[in-house]
Design a protein around this motif. Structure first.
Motif, PDB file in Angstrom:
ATOM      1  N   LEU A   1      11.098 -36.682 -13.558  1.00  0.00           N
ATOM      2  CA  LEU A   1      11.506 -35.802 -14.641  1.00  0.00           C
ATOM      3  C   LEU A   1      12.927 -35.309 -14.380  1.00  0.00           C
ATOM      4  CD1 LEU A   1       8.227 -33.724 -14.954  1.00  0.00           C
ATOM      5  CD2 LEU A   1       9.229 -35.054 -16.807  1.00  0.00           C
ATOM      6  N   PRO A   2      13.650 -34.926 -15.429  1.00  0.00           N
ATOM      7  CA  PRO A   2      14.984 -34.348 -15.223  1.00  0.00           C
ATOM      8  C   PRO A   2      14.902 -33.075 -14.382  1.00  0.00           C
ATOM      9  CG  PRO A   2      14.631 -34.894 -17.533  1.00  0.00           C
ATOM     10  CD  PRO A   2      13.303 -35.038 -16.860  1.00  0.00           C
ATOM     11  N   ARG A   3      15.912 -32.833 -13.573  1.00  0.00           N
ATOM     12  CA  ARG A   3      15.915 -31.628 -12.741  1.00  0.00           C
ATOM     13  C   ARG A   3      15.964 -30.354 -13.580  1.00  0.00           C
ATOM     14  NH1 ARG A   3      20.451 -32.059  -8.263  1.00  0.00           N
ATOM     15  NH2 ARG A   3      19.365 -30.177  -7.571  1.00  0.00           N
ATOM     16  N   SER A   4      16.376 -30.465 -14.834  1.00  0.00           N
ATOM     17  CA  SER A   4      16.554 -29.286 -15.674  1.00  0.00           C
ATOM     18  C   SER A   4      15.259 -28.775 -16.303  1.00  0.00           C
ATOM     19  CB  SER A   4      17.559 -29.598 -16.789  1.00  0.00           C
ATOM     20  OG  SER A   4      17.112 -30.687 -17.574  1.00  0.00           O
ATOM     21  N   VAL A   5      14.124 -29.480 -16.153  1.00  0.00           N
ATOM     22  CA  VAL A   5      12.888 -28.978 -16.747  1.00  0.00           C
ATOM     23  C   VAL A   5      12.420 -27.754 -15.969  1.00  0.00           C
ATOM     24  CG1 VAL A   5      12.247 -31.292 -17.544  1.00  0.00           C
ATOM     25  CG2 VAL A   5      11.344 -30.430 -15.360  1.00  0.00           C
ATOM     26  N   PRO A   6      11.596 -26.897 -16.569  1.00  0.00           N
ATOM     27  CA  PRO A   6      11.113 -25.719 -15.847  1.00  0.00           C
ATOM     28  C   PRO A   6      10.371 -26.116 -14.572  1.00  0.00           C
ATOM     29  CG  PRO A   6      10.648 -25.515 -18.188  1.00  0.00           C
ATOM     30  CD  PRO A   6      11.133 -26.912 -17.971  1.00  0.00           C
ATOM     31  N   PRO A   7      10.544 -25.365 -13.494  1.00  0.00           N
ATOM     32  CA  PRO A   7       9.851 -25.697 -12.243  1.00  0.00           C
ATOM     33  C   PRO A   7       8.345 -25.505 -12.369  1.00  0.00           C
ATOM     34  CG  PRO A   7      10.975 -23.578 -12.063  1.00  0.00           C
ATOM     35  CD  PRO A   7      11.414 -24.182 -13.365  1.00  0.00           C
ATOM     36  N   ALA A   8       7.585 -26.412 -11.768  1.00  0.00           N
ATOM     37  CA  ALA A   8       6.126 -26.356 -11.891  1.00  0.00           C
ATOM     38  C   ALA A   8       5.547 -25.114 -11.237  1.00  0.00           C
ATOM     39  CB  ALA A   8       5.513 -27.609 -11.273  1.00  0.00           C
ATOM     40  N   ASP A   9       6.237 -24.589 -10.198  1.00  0.00           N
ATOM     41  CA  ASP A   9       5.669 -23.447  -9.484  1.00  0.00           C
ATOM     42  C   ASP A   9       5.902 -22.116 -10.193  1.00  0.00           C
ATOM     43  OD1 ASP A   9       8.361 -23.134  -9.013  1.00  0.00           O
ATOM     44  OD2 ASP A   9       8.211 -23.110  -6.822  1.00  0.00           O
ATOM     45  N   LEU A  10       6.353 -22.160 -11.447  1.00  0.00           N
ATOM     46  CA  LEU A  10       6.441 -20.910 -12.203  1.00  0.00           C
ATOM     47  C   LEU A  10       5.050 -20.443 -12.628  1.00  0.00           C
ATOM     48  CD1 LEU A  10       5.957 -21.229 -15.571  1.00  0.00           C
ATOM     49  CD2 LEU A  10       8.154 -22.372 -15.398  1.00  0.00           C
ATOM     50  N   LEU A  11       4.046 -21.312 -12.533  1.00  0.00           N
ATOM     51  CA  LEU A  11       2.697 -20.984 -12.995  1.00  0.00           C
ATOM     52  C   LEU A  11       1.925 -20.187 -11.951  1.00  0.00           C
ATOM     53  CD1 LEU A  11       1.769 -24.465 -14.480  1.00  0.00           C
ATOM     54  CD2 LEU A  11       2.191 -22.386 -15.802  1.00  0.00           C
ATOM     55  N   PRO A  12       1.141 -19.212 -12.380  1.00  0.00           N
ATOM     56  CA  PRO A  12       0.233 -18.532 -11.449  1.00  0.00           C
ATOM     57  C   PRO A  12      -0.789 -19.524 -10.888  1.00  0.00           C
ATOM     58  CG  PRO A  12       0.423 -17.319 -13.524  1.00  0.00           C
ATOM     59  CD  PRO A  12       1.063 -18.651 -13.741  1.00  0.00           C
TER      60      PRO A  12
END
Length: 350
Positions: free
Chosen positions: A264-275
């Motif tokens: 995925l592009p580096r600019s997508v939201p980081p996956a670890d933003l999720l609880p």
């Protein structure tokens, strides 16, 4: 000359501009003092069965299981209010359809919450908290539908609506699967990217059920919480060609399940933003059909993330809202990679 439709009791409505279309029908404005639109379906696969389906939905609007679904303001469902047919032409050429509430009266298209540019233009106060509230509202609505025996079957962004407070509405009720007495009205539609893996890979789709709805719900919640990113987006990391979301679904290519499966592009939201609890629900939804989280389970988990103290506002950008489980702002991390899903609103010039 504009189209005119007539009900079985002889009431007529003049239709105005065409405001939408889908795989089966067309939606028109209605010249009426109330906020109404009309859906016409020119060529249903089984015309008589379609007319019977709409007639039963109109009747069910007054039944106890449906009255609760239709209560409250704004209305959450574009439920068929009255069955109609076009008034002009020979009887064999007339088109069937129904009149329903105009969701534009209270909502924006759901896709507006998934796009940075559309959020800024149409939902300027929306933050990640809004996305959480919309996910909760959608999960609760779907859970209520399942409890009353309805299966959406083709749950997707195109038949959903949202407002700035995160309230959610749903349209295309005529495609749902439901029973009326002993008769089953089956769901027949499926949309790429929102179809559970067990309904893929065959020319004829397996009938939908609540668990296939729960798969689509998980996809939509992921899109809401990751600023529009589809959970099965990305090029295969093994060097193969990208074919489609559905191909990634069938082969289990999903960042939240296996970070090494897609690029995925580096600019997508980081996956670890999720609880953590939501991450676990996503993993179960996308790997274990037998134990896929229900809409009620999603609603419980999402409600917990909205309790006081669970959200934090970034000190740098007040529009950057995130879970307290993240020690620093994930949206600032994303912005450093060249894309900010929740940028500051531009100040108006004096």
């Amino acid at each position: 000359m504009g189209l005119t439709v007539v009900s079985g009791h002889g009431h007529t409505w003049r239709l105005t501009e065409q405001i939408g279309s889908g795989s089966e029908g067309f939606v028109y404005g209605v010249d009426d003092t109330r906020p109404l639109v009309a859906k016409l379906v020119p060529d249903p696969p089984e015309p008589e069965a379609y007319r019977r389906r709409v007639a039963r939905l109109v009747r069910q609007r007054r039944e106890p299981r449906t009255v609760g679904l239709l209560s409250g303001t704004p209305v959450r469902l574009a439920w068929p209010l009255v069955q109609v047919r076009t008034a002009a032409g020979a009887a064999a050429d007339r088109v069937d359809g129904y009149v329903m509430p105009d969701m534009r009266h209270a909502y924006q298209p759901f896709s507006h919450l998934l796009s940075t540019s559309a959020r800024r233009a149409f939902l300027p106060r929306a933050t990640w908290a809004t996305a959480l509230r919309a996910a909760l509202a959608l999960a609760r609505l779907l859970g209520e539908l399942h409890a009353e025996g309805y299966v959406v079957g083709d749950l997707k962004t195109d038949n959903l609506w949202v407002d700035e407070g995160g309230r959610v509405g749903m349209a295309d009720v005529d495609s749902w699967q439901f029973r009326d007495g002993r008769e089953l009205f089956p769901g027949r539609m499926r949309t790429p990217g929102y179809t559970a893996p067990e309904r893929l890979g065959t020319a004829t789709a397996a009938p939908p059920d609540t668990t296939s709805d729960d798969f689509a719900l998980a996809v939509l919640v992921h899109q809401l919480l990751l600023a529009g990113l589809h959970p099965f987006a990305g090029h295969p990391a093994d060097g193969g060609d990208y074919r489609s979301y559905d191909d990634n679904v069938l082969h289990g290519r999903c960042r939240i399940v296996d970070r090494t499966s897609v690029l995925l592009p580096r600019s997508v939201p980081p996956a670890d933003l999720l609880p953590r609890r939501l991450t676990e629900l996503f993993r179960r939804a996308f790997t274990d059909p037998a134990h896929r989280p229900t809409a009620a389970a999603w609603a419980e988990a999402l409600a917990a993330e909205l309790t006081p103290g669970r959200l934090r506002v970034c000190a740098v950008n007040a529009r950057h809202v995130h879970t307290v489980e993240r020690p620093w702002c994930p949206w600032c991390d994303q912005a450093e990679q060249g894309s900010d899903s929740y940028p500051d609103q531009p100040r108006e010039e004096a």
